[in-house]
Design an enzyme around this catalytic site. Structure first.
Site, PDB file in Angstrom:
ATOM      1  N   GLU A   1      25.298 -60.814  99.156  1.00  0.00           N
ATOM      2  CA  GLU A   1      24.586 -61.928  98.541  1.00  0.00           C
ATOM      3  C   GLU A   1      25.554 -63.076  98.301  1.00  0.00           C
ATOM      4  OE1 GLU A   1      20.747 -60.496  96.458  1.00  0.00           O
ATOM      5  OE2 GLU A   1      22.359 -60.464  94.995  1.00  0.00           O
TER       6      GLU A   1
ATOM      7  N   HIS B   1      25.684 -57.044  90.524  1.00  0.00           N
ATOM      8  CA  HIS B   1      25.032 -58.268  90.986  1.00  0.00           C
ATOM      9  C   HIS B   1      25.893 -59.460  90.561  1.00  0.00           C
ATOM     10  CE1 HIS B   1      22.172 -61.571  91.177  1.00  0.00           C
ATOM     11  NE2 HIS B   1      21.484 -60.828  92.015  1.00  0.00           N
TER      12      HIS B   1
ATOM     13  N   SER C   1      17.891 -66.264  98.497  1.00  0.00           N
ATOM     14  CA  SER C   1      16.793 -67.114  98.961  1.00  0.00           C
ATOM     15  C   SER C   1      16.078 -66.564 100.194  1.00  0.00           C
ATOM     16  CB  SER C   1      17.285 -68.553  99.206  1.00  0.00           C
ATOM     17  OG  SER C   1      17.760 -69.115  97.998  1.00  0.00           O
TER      18      SER C   1
ATOM     19  N   GLY D   1      19.011 -68.043  94.471  1.00  0.00           N
ATOM     20  CA  GLY D   1      18.171 -68.893  93.628  1.00  0.00           C
ATOM     21  C   GLY D   1      18.315 -70.376  93.920  1.00  0.00           C
TER      22      GLY D   1
ATOM     23  N   GLU E   1      25.241 -62.106  89.155  1.00  0.00           N
ATOM     24  CA  GLU E   1      24.965 -62.596  87.798  1.00  0.00           C
ATOM     25  C   GLU E   1      25.669 -61.724  86.759  1.00  0.00           C
ATOM     26  OE1 GLU E   1      20.698 -62.694  88.236  1.00  0.00           O
ATOM     27  OE2 GLU E   1      20.948 -64.322  89.680  1.00  0.00           O
TER      28      GLU E   1
ATOM     29  N   ASN F   1      14.134 -57.682  93.275  1.00  0.00           N
ATOM     30  CA  ASN F   1      14.937 -57.735  92.052  1.00  0.00           C
ATOM     31  C   ASN F   1      14.240 -58.707  91.099  1.00  0.00           C
ATOM     32  OD1 ASN F   1      16.825 -58.116  90.060  1.00  0.00           O
ATOM     33  ND2 ASN F   1      18.329 -59.159  91.357  1.00  0.00           N
TER      34      ASN F   1
ATOM     35  N   LYS G   1      14.801 -59.356  88.075  1.00  0.00           N
ATOM     36  CA  LYS G   1      15.698 -59.984  87.081  1.00  0.00           C
ATOM     37  C   LYS G   1      15.067 -59.927  85.685  1.00  0.00           C
ATOM     38  CE  LYS G   1      17.832 -62.628  90.728  1.00  0.00           C
ATOM     39  NZ  LYS G   1      18.607 -63.796  91.131  1.00  0.00           N
TER      40      LYS G   1
HETATM   41  P1  PGA Z   1      16.933 -65.038  95.160  1.00  0.00           P
HETATM   42  O1  PGA Z   1      17.796 -63.927  94.410  1.00  0.00           O
HETATM   43  O2  PGA Z   1      16.118 -64.323  96.213  1.00  0.00           O
HETATM   44  O3  PGA Z   1      16.074 -65.666  94.096  1.00  0.00           O
HETATM   45  O4  PGA Z   1      17.890 -66.004  95.772  1.00  0.00           O
HETATM   46  C1  PGA Z   1      18.383 -62.856  95.091  1.00  0.00           C
HETATM   47  C2  PGA Z   1      19.154 -61.988  94.141  1.00  0.00           C
HETATM   48  O5  PGA Z   1      19.785 -62.533  93.212  1.00  0.00           O
HETATM   49  O6  PGA Z   1      19.168 -60.742  94.267  1.00  0.00           O
END
Ligand code: PGA
Length: 252
Positions: free
Chosen positions: A168, A96, A213, A174, A98, A10, A12
């Site tokens: 998630e 997601h 992560s 993140g 976010e 992903n 982003k």
């Molecule tokens: P990350 O993000 O691997 O940077 O923690 C995962 C995601 O938001 O899909």
């Protein structure tokens, strides 16, 4: 039942068209013909077409990061599942955290998007996960259960087989703080149980990815868990080397 693991990068809101094509090329060249794992990348909308062209004939497939629930019409600024299919996507990430946090997306919206994806021949990657406050309050299962209930409405078992669920935990995205393999497995098992209540045997075919992560050094322990069927990878998917180490976790 053996489920083929799905590793999806992903990206982003990162990378120009040229940078996206460069990363997609590196991934494509390094994965070769794949047998026991499926690899997808999710670039920004503006890079989808160029990346689709670059991935033609390779084992790496294309995913989008979001879609709208109507196919067309007076919806300024939206991109429909129909158009994502047209550009060559196989998967679309839906709800997601976010999107939930910053754009007010609800389970009801997710449900419309999941249906739009399926209607247009895309496989939805539906994201669920609790915040830190919810986990600390002992509500993780409750929250995830509610998200599954609200986001997956009116689906037949046949449609359900095409779903991918991404667990998630928001506190792990993140932050560099991964759920332990046991913590993740416990929720994945709970999710599979819920899916089986809703869709019967189809639950065995549904892949449940872990995200939050995921890095080269923790991928293998997570992927060894019986109900973890792949990873949704943010930060580590932006560097070809790291993403490829995750894809090839079995060799690490
Ligand atoms: P990350 O993000 O691997 O940077 O923690 C995962 C995601 O938001 O899909």
């Amino acid at each position: 039942m053996s489920r083929i693991k799905l590793m999806c990068g992903n990206w982003k809101l990162h990378k120009t068209i040229a940078e996206s094509v460069e990363l997609a090329t590196a991934v494509k060249n390094a994965v070769g013909p794949l047998r026991d794992v499926e690899v997808a990348v999710a670039p920004v909308f503006t890079a989808l077409h160029a990346v689709a062209k670059r991935l033609e004939g390779s084992a790496v497939v294309l995913a989008a990061q979001n879609c709208f629930w109507e196919d067309q019409g007076a919806w300024t600024g939206e991109v429909s599942a129909k158009l994502l299919k047209d550009v060559g996507c196989k998967y679309v990430i839906i709800a997601h955290s976010e999107r939930r946090q910053w754009f007010g997306e609800t389970d009801a919206m997710a449900s419309l998007k999941v249906r739009a994806a399926l209607r247009n021949g895309l496989d939805p990657i539906y994201c669920v996960g609790e915040t830190l406050a919810e986990r600390d309050a002992g509500e993780a299962f409750h929250v995830v259960g509610r998200q599954l209930e609200g986001g997956l409405t009116d689906l037949t078992a046949k449609e359900a087989e095409r779903l991918v669920i991404a667990y998630e935990p928001v506190w792990a995205i993140g932050t560099g703080r991964t759920a332990s393999p046991q913590q993740a497995q416990e929720v994945h098992q709970f999710i599979r149980g819920k899916l089986s209540e809703k869709f019967g045997n189809a639950a065995e075919a549904i892949r449940i990815q872990y995200g939050g992560s995921v890095k080269p050094d923790n991928a293998s322990l997570l992927m060894d868990q019986p109900d973890i069927d792949g990873a949704l990878v943010g930060g580590a998917s932006l560097k070809a080397d790291d993403f490829l180490k995750i894809v090839k976790y079995r060799n690490s």
